[in-house]
Design a protein around this motif. Structure first.
Motif, PDB file in Angstrom:
ATOM      1  N   GLY A 232       0.029   5.322 -12.172  1.00 17.79           N
ATOM      2  CA  GLY A 232      -0.488   6.654 -11.908  1.00 17.79           C
ATOM      3  C   GLY A 232       0.420   7.474 -11.017  1.00 17.79           C
ATOM      4  O   GLY A 232       0.435   8.714 -11.105  1.00 17.79           O
ATOM      5  N   ALA A 233       1.201   6.798 -10.171  1.00 19.34           N
ATOM      6  CA  ALA A 233       2.146   7.493  -9.290  1.00 19.34           C
ATOM      7  C   ALA A 233       3.411   7.899 -10.029  1.00 19.34           C
ATOM      8  O   ALA A 233       4.237   8.642  -9.478  1.00 19.34           O
ATOM      9  CB  ALA A 233       2.495   6.616  -8.092  1.00 19.34           C
TER      10      ALA A 233
ATOM     11  N   VAL B  65       2.934   3.152  -3.421  1.00 20.23           N
ATOM     12  CA  VAL B  65       2.418   4.181  -4.328  1.00 20.23           C
ATOM     13  C   VAL B  65       2.872   5.561  -3.866  1.00 20.23           C
ATOM     14  O   VAL B  65       3.360   6.380  -4.659  1.00 20.23           O
ATOM     15  CB  VAL B  65       0.881   4.113  -4.405  1.00 20.23           C
TER      16      VAL B  65
ATOM     17  N   ALA C 222      -5.622  -3.395 -11.104  1.00 20.28           N
ATOM     18  CA  ALA C 222      -5.893  -2.162 -10.359  1.00 20.28           C
ATOM     19  C   ALA C 222      -4.629  -1.650  -9.682  1.00 20.28           C
ATOM     20  O   ALA C 222      -4.373  -0.434  -9.649  1.00 20.28           O
ATOM     21  CB  ALA C 222      -6.991  -2.411  -9.317  1.00 20.28           C
ATOM     22  N   TYR C 223      -3.820  -2.569  -9.154  1.00 20.25           N
ATOM     23  CA  TYR C 223      -2.584  -2.146  -8.486  1.00 20.25           C
ATOM     24  C   TYR C 223      -1.573  -1.617  -9.514  1.00 20.25           C
ATOM     25  O   TYR C 223      -0.883  -0.629  -9.271  1.00 20.25           O
ATOM     26  CB  TYR C 223      -1.991  -3.303  -7.702  1.00 20.25           C
TER      27      TYR C 223
ATOM     28  N   ALA D 221      -2.296  -0.136 -12.258  1.00 20.19           N
ATOM     29  CA  ALA D 221      -2.758   1.196 -12.652  1.00 20.19           C
ATOM     30  C   ALA D 221      -2.381   2.242 -11.609  1.00 20.19           C
ATOM     31  O   ALA D 221      -1.977   3.363 -11.949  1.00 20.19           O
ATOM     32  CB  ALA D 221      -4.272   1.183 -12.862  1.00 20.19           C
ATOM     33  N   SER D 222      -2.465   1.883 -10.303  1.00 24.33           N
ATOM     34  CA  SER D 222      -2.106   2.845  -9.250  1.00 24.33           C
ATOM     35  C   SER D 222      -0.608   3.125  -9.248  1.00 24.33           C
ATOM     36  O   SER D 222      -0.183   4.262  -9.020  1.00 24.33           O
ATOM     37  CB  SER D 222      -2.548   2.311  -7.887  1.00 24.33           C
TER      38      SER D 222
ATOM     39  N   ASP E  59       0.811  -1.224   0.000  1.00 22.14           N
ATOM     40  CA  ASP E  59       0.000   0.000   0.000  1.00 22.14           C
ATOM     41  C   ASP E  59       0.842   1.270   0.000  1.00 22.14           C
ATOM     42  O   ASP E  59       0.501   2.246  -0.671  1.00 22.14           O
ATOM     43  CB  ASP E  59      -0.940   0.004   1.208  1.00 22.14           C
TER      44      ASP E  59
END
Length: 395
Positions: free
Chosen positions: A381-382, A339, A374-375, A377-378, A336
């Protein structure tokens, strides 16, 4: 087989003794008594064969994964006895995974005269292993009775270094210096500060040949300089408990170490500075060959046995890296805090390459994986450049 023979002989002697009493046959009684005496003498000889011994073990300090390791054991007899052949079993640690373990050669220790034996095995998992103690296995001259005795020895230690596992990673452009420069070797030797001497490789300029060292070594050696663009790369591997997925000898962390060793070696040979911030303090400048050896040693010792998350390790690397550096982050589980760590690195002008491994390829029962869309993509995105790794690469 030897124990079966001794047991059968004991039963035979007992049978003869019992029958001789029932039928009152002195000859059978004497025969049974002689067998009992023989068995007793064999037990005594086997008992003495493993007493009064002293051992010394010589093992290599390090070996690479898959190498054949030869361990030599020297035995002294501290008693003036004529001993039958004995076998020495080394008590290797259970964590040390080995293949093709060969038995040691039988020897007959003599008083005050060293006798050597050896055995071999193939190191099957990286790590640092310590052990002490051997077991002496002896028999009587007839081979009817087997006796064992454990002995303590001086501790031995061997470091099993990971073997670099080839992997293909698309390098992004880093702010400040192009990591593609390191890929093409353009940064190598571009500076003016001497870094060391290494073996000549295709494409090196002849003006950088160190002729004196080349003459002594009998092969071309070239001078290496600090890269003028200050190319730097750092590797962050998972150290938190539970982050190493799958059993040995090729768990997720083992595969990561093999990939990290390969990428670090490639970057070093291209002139980049390579660091492992979470595993070492900033060290002195050394030659490429020495640095390669240091990195393999670091990777051999890493274990997922701390409470530190990979995100915390990534943020901690900020103190050691300058803008334009690249951080390779490896994980098989979705962390977690990673990111946010990638965002912090990006704000400092540090590029993050996230090498994501599918935890379910190492353990089908794993509830989570870093390769979850999903992970991914995160992470992207970072600001991270994402590479999805396959467990089949080197496993």
């Amino acid at each position: 087989m030897k124990n079966v023979a001794g047991f059968a002989l004991t039963v035979s002697a007992l049978f003869l003794a019992v029958v001789s009493v029932f039928i009152q046959a002195p000859a059978l009684f004497y025969m049974g008594t002689a067998l009992f005496a023989t068995i007793g003498a064999c037990n005594f000889q086997a008992y003495l064969s493993v007493r009064g011994l002293r051992f010394e073990r010589v093992a290599p300090g390090s070996a690479q994964l898959g190498d054949v390791v030869t361990v030599e054991i020297t035995v002294w007899s501290e008693r003036k006895l004529r001993r039958p052949l004995i076998t020495v079993l080394d008590r290797l640690p259970q964590r040390l995974k080995v293949n093709r373990l060969s038995p040691s050669l039988p020897i007959a220790p003599a008083y005050d005269l060293p006798v050597r034996t050896q055995y071999q095995f193939e190191a099957a998992r990286r790590g640092v292993y310590r052990w002490k103690g051997v077991t002496a296995v002896g028999t009587d001259a007839l081979g009817l009775v087997t006796k064992t005795k454990d002995y303590e020895t001086d501790p031995a230690e061997i470091t099993v270094l990971p073997r670099p596992i080839p992997v293909t990673v698309d390098m992004p452009l880093a702010a400040g210096w192009g990591i593609s420069e390191a890929e093409s070797g353009q940064t190598r030797g571009a500076g003016i500060e001497p870094r060391g001497i290494r073996e000549y490789s295709t494409g090196d300029s002849l003006r950088h040949v160190h002729w004196r060292s080349s003459a002594r070594a009998g092969r071309l050696l070239v001078k290496e300089f600090e890269a003028g663009t200050h190319a730097a790369a750092a590797f962050v591997l998972p150290r938190r408990q539970g982050s190493d997925i799958g059993p040995g000898p090729m768990s997720s962390l083992d595969l990561m170490c093999g990939h990290a060793a390969f990428l670090a070696d490639r970057l070093l040979r291209q002139g980049a500075r390579v660091e492992f911030p979470a595993l070492e303090v900033a060290g002195r400048s050394v030659s490429t060959h020495e640095r390669e050896a240091e990195i393999l040693e670091l990777l051999a010792r890493i274990h997922a046995d701390t409470n530190v998350s990979i995100g915390s390790d990534a943020v901690a690397s900020l103190e050691r890296l300058t803008p334009g550096s690249v951080v390779f982050v490896m994980t098989a589980l979705p962390e977690d805090d990673l990111v946010g760590a990638i965002g912090a690195l990006s704000q400092r002008g540090i590029t993050t390459v996230a090498l994501l491994y599918d935890a379910r390829q190492f353990d089908p029962k794993s509830a989570a994986t870093a390769c979850d869309p999903a992970y991914i993509a995160s992470i992207q995105g970072a600001g991270a450049h994402v590479e999805v790794m396959e467990a089949s690469e080197g496993s």
